[in-house]
Design a protein around this motif. Structure first.
Motif, PDB file in Angstrom:
ATOM      1  N   ASP A  25       0.832  -1.210   0.000  1.00 34.86           N
ATOM      2  CA  ASP A  25       0.000   0.000   0.000  1.00 34.86           C
ATOM      3  C   ASP A  25       0.864   1.258   0.000  1.00 34.86           C
ATOM      4  O   ASP A  25       0.540   2.250  -0.667  1.00 34.86           O
ATOM      5  CB  ASP A  25      -0.914   0.007   1.225  1.00 34.86           C
ATOM      6  CG  ASP A  25      -2.010  -1.047   1.140  1.00 34.86           C
ATOM      7  OD1 ASP A  25      -2.277  -1.537   0.025  1.00 34.86           O
ATOM      8  OD2 ASP A  25      -2.579  -1.383   2.184  1.00 34.86           O
ATOM      9  N   ALA A  28       2.190   1.799  -3.475  1.00 28.11           N
ATOM     10  CA  ALA A  28       1.128   2.302  -4.352  1.00 28.11           C
ATOM     11  C   ALA A  28       0.870   3.777  -4.093  1.00 28.11           C
ATOM     12  O   ALA A  28       0.662   4.566  -5.033  1.00 28.11           O
ATOM     13  CB  ALA A  28      -0.146   1.485  -4.140  1.00 28.11           C
ATOM     14  N   GLY A  29       0.890   4.178  -2.813  1.00 28.03           N
ATOM     15  CA  GLY A  29       0.687   5.585  -2.484  1.00 28.03           C
ATOM     16  C   GLY A  29       1.812   6.465  -3.002  1.00 28.03           C
ATOM     17  O   GLY A  29       1.581   7.579  -3.480  1.00 28.03           O
ATOM     18  N   ALA A  32       1.425   6.817  -6.825  1.00 28.61           N
ATOM     19  CA  ALA A  32       0.345   7.753  -7.148  1.00 28.61           C
ATOM     20  C   ALA A  32       0.776   9.195  -6.884  1.00 28.61           C
ATOM     21  O   ALA A  32       0.432  10.114  -7.648  1.00 28.61           O
ATOM     22  CB  ALA A  32      -0.895   7.408  -6.333  1.00 28.61           C
ATOM     23  N   GLU A  35       2.964  10.473  -9.656  1.00 28.82           N
ATOM     24  CA  GLU A  35       2.141  10.845 -10.822  1.00 28.82           C
ATOM     25  C   GLU A  35       1.479  12.203 -10.620  1.00 28.82           C
ATOM     26  O   GLU A  35       1.400  13.014 -11.552  1.00 28.82           O
ATOM     27  CB  GLU A  35       1.102   9.754 -11.066  1.00 28.82           C
ATOM     28  CG  GLU A  35       1.735   8.433 -11.525  1.00 28.82           C
ATOM     29  CD  GLU A  35       0.755   7.278 -11.536  1.00 28.82           C
ATOM     30  OE1 GLU A  35      -0.364   7.448 -10.978  1.00 28.82           O
ATOM     31  OE2 GLU A  35       1.092   6.211 -12.084  1.00 28.82           O
ATOM     32  N   ARG A  36       1.016  12.507  -9.391  1.00 32.77           N
ATOM     33  CA  ARG A  36       0.449  13.831  -9.118  1.00 32.77           C
ATOM     34  C   ARG A  36       1.520  14.908  -9.228  1.00 32.77           C
ATOM     35  O   ARG A  36       1.272  16.004  -9.728  1.00 32.77           O
ATOM     36  CB  ARG A  36      -0.182  13.863  -7.719  1.00 32.77           C
ATOM     37  CG  ARG A  36      -1.470  13.058  -7.614  1.00 32.77           C
ATOM     38  CD  ARG A  36      -2.232  13.399  -6.346  1.00 32.77           C
ATOM     39  NE  ARG A  36      -1.487  13.054  -5.142  1.00 32.77           N
ATOM     40  CZ  ARG A  36      -1.486  11.859  -4.569  1.00 32.77           C
ATOM     41  NH1 ARG A  36      -2.169  10.859  -5.122  1.00 32.77           N
ATOM     42  NH2 ARG A  36      -0.809  11.637  -3.462  1.00 32.77           N
ATOM     43  N   ALA A  90       8.151   4.116 -11.921  1.00 28.26           N
ATOM     44  CA  ALA A  90       7.321   5.323 -11.942  1.00 28.26           C
ATOM     45  C   ALA A  90       8.148   6.542 -12.333  1.00 28.26           C
ATOM     46  O   ALA A  90       7.676   7.433 -13.043  1.00 28.26           O
ATOM     47  CB  ALA A  90       6.666   5.529 -10.581  1.00 28.26           C
ATOM     48  N   THR A  94       7.238   8.827 -15.613  1.00 26.48           N
ATOM     49  CA  THR A  94       6.795  10.213 -15.433  1.00 26.48           C
ATOM     50  C   THR A  94       7.890  11.239 -15.692  1.00 26.48           C
ATOM     51  O   THR A  94       7.597  12.416 -15.925  1.00 26.48           O
ATOM     52  CB  THR A  94       6.274  10.423 -14.005  1.00 26.48           C
ATOM     53  OG1 THR A  94       7.350  10.197 -13.078  1.00 26.48           O
ATOM     54  CG2 THR A  94       5.122   9.471 -13.698  1.00 26.48           C
TER      55      THR A  94
END
Length: 335
Positions: A25, A28-29, A32, A35-36, A90, A94
């Motif tokens: 988790d 995953a956070g 994310a 990506e933001r 990631a 990105t």
């Protein structure tokens, strides 16, 4: 000393609270959040200490140390483990470089609080915490981590307590760092004073050394003896923490609660022109290393004084003559 950067760098300090025992988790956070950050034009995202694994917690007693070490070993990941590779993927996708922390399981069996900066192109730089005070089950790193990037900026990493010693930040500056990445993991009320101290000390580190500082504090869940790793499973990974970005003149240019983009990150554009004009950068060249040998050895009180560097300061003048004084009391006669 390396040359000064010439391009503006957009950085973000990420407000991220990991959960111990929830590595998937947490990863995953982090992904994310990267990506933001990309949608906000960020080039470097700085996450807290141990953000992938959690596990930096309150100091364990001697009776609990063996249980605590076992629990940390269960959390620990290698530098080339799936969680780190997921972050690196990631970063490639990105174009946002990311610094992430973990409890590292080293090949020789030692455990470290480590921090990995993943750069686009597959380059990774790893720092092992130099000062894991109170965490006797964690080994100490043995070197500074300073490196160049494709932006033309030279970066250094100091984790948590590494930033408490003024010598560590000075060494990073002397090795040419222009940006200090300073992840931290606050561990509840027992460490609230340390977190507040960091907020005051980091501007001093910045102005003393003429460097930018990016601070990310994860309010990390700890491990206590006998705790169930699932007790706080209902806590959200993105909540809590603290963040600040400081310029080379010691000014806090962004901190949590002040950024309009939201409460999951703070963003600032670092102007390299501030480095060359900062007092700390100018005074680095004015140092007198020949006077600091006693400081470098850590045995200042044991080393003999060099009269050329330490002139005695006394109240007596050379060639003075001692003079004796006597006080005489007269008895007044009775008339």
């Amino acid at each position: 000393m390396s040359s000064l950067p010439t391009t503006t760098l957009r950085v973000a300090s990420m407000l991220f609270k990991p959960r111990r025992g929830a590595t998937a988790d947490n990863v995953a956070g982090v992904v994310a959040a990267i990506e933001r950050a990309a949608r906000n034009g960020v080039e470097l995202a700085v996450f807290p200490e141990a953000c992938l694994t959690g596990g930096i917690g309150d100091t364990a007693s001697s009776d609990a140390r063996r249980t605590r070490r076992t629990a940390l070993r269960e959390l620990a990941q290698g530098i080339d483990s799936a969680p780190v590779l997921a972050v690196a993927d990631a970063v490639e996708r990105t174009g946002v470089a990311a610094g992430v922390g973990l409890i590292e399981a080293a090949p020789n069996g030692d455990l470290f609080s480590s921090y990995v900066v993943c750069l686009p192109g597959g380059e990774r730089h790893v720092h092992r915490k130099l000062q894991p005070d109170g965490e006797r089950h964690l080994a100490r790193g043995d070197r500074f981590t300073v490196f160049d990037t494709h932006w033309g900026w030279r970066l250094a990493i100091l984790i948590g307590g590494d930033n408490y010693l003024v010598e560590n930040a000075r060494m990073a500056a002397l090795l040419g760092a222009r940006l200090l990445v300073a992840p931290h993991a606050r561990t509840g009320a027992i460490d609230a004073a340390s977190s507040e101290w960091m907020r005051r000390a980091l501007p001093a580190r910045a102005i003393d050394n003429g460097m930018f500082v990016v601070y990310s504090d994860g309010a990390c869940d700890g491990i206590q003896a006998g705790e169930d790793a699932g007790e706080d499973a209902d806590e959200n990974a993105g909540e809590g923490g603290a963040a600040a970005i400081v310029d080379p003149c010691g000014q806090v240019i962004a901190q949590d609660g002040q950024d309009p983009r939201g409460d999951d990150m703070i963003v600032a554009d670092l102007d390299p022109a501030l480095i060359g004009t900062s007092p700390g950068h100018r005074w680095l060249d004015a140092r007198r290393p020949d006077l600091y040998a006693r400081l470098a050895t850590g045995r200042a009180r044991e080393m003999p004084l060099d009269a050329r560097a330490f002139e005695p300061r006394t109240a007596s003048a050379r060639g003075s003559v001692p003079v004796s004084f006597a006080m005489v009391r007269r008895e007044r006669s009775q008339g």
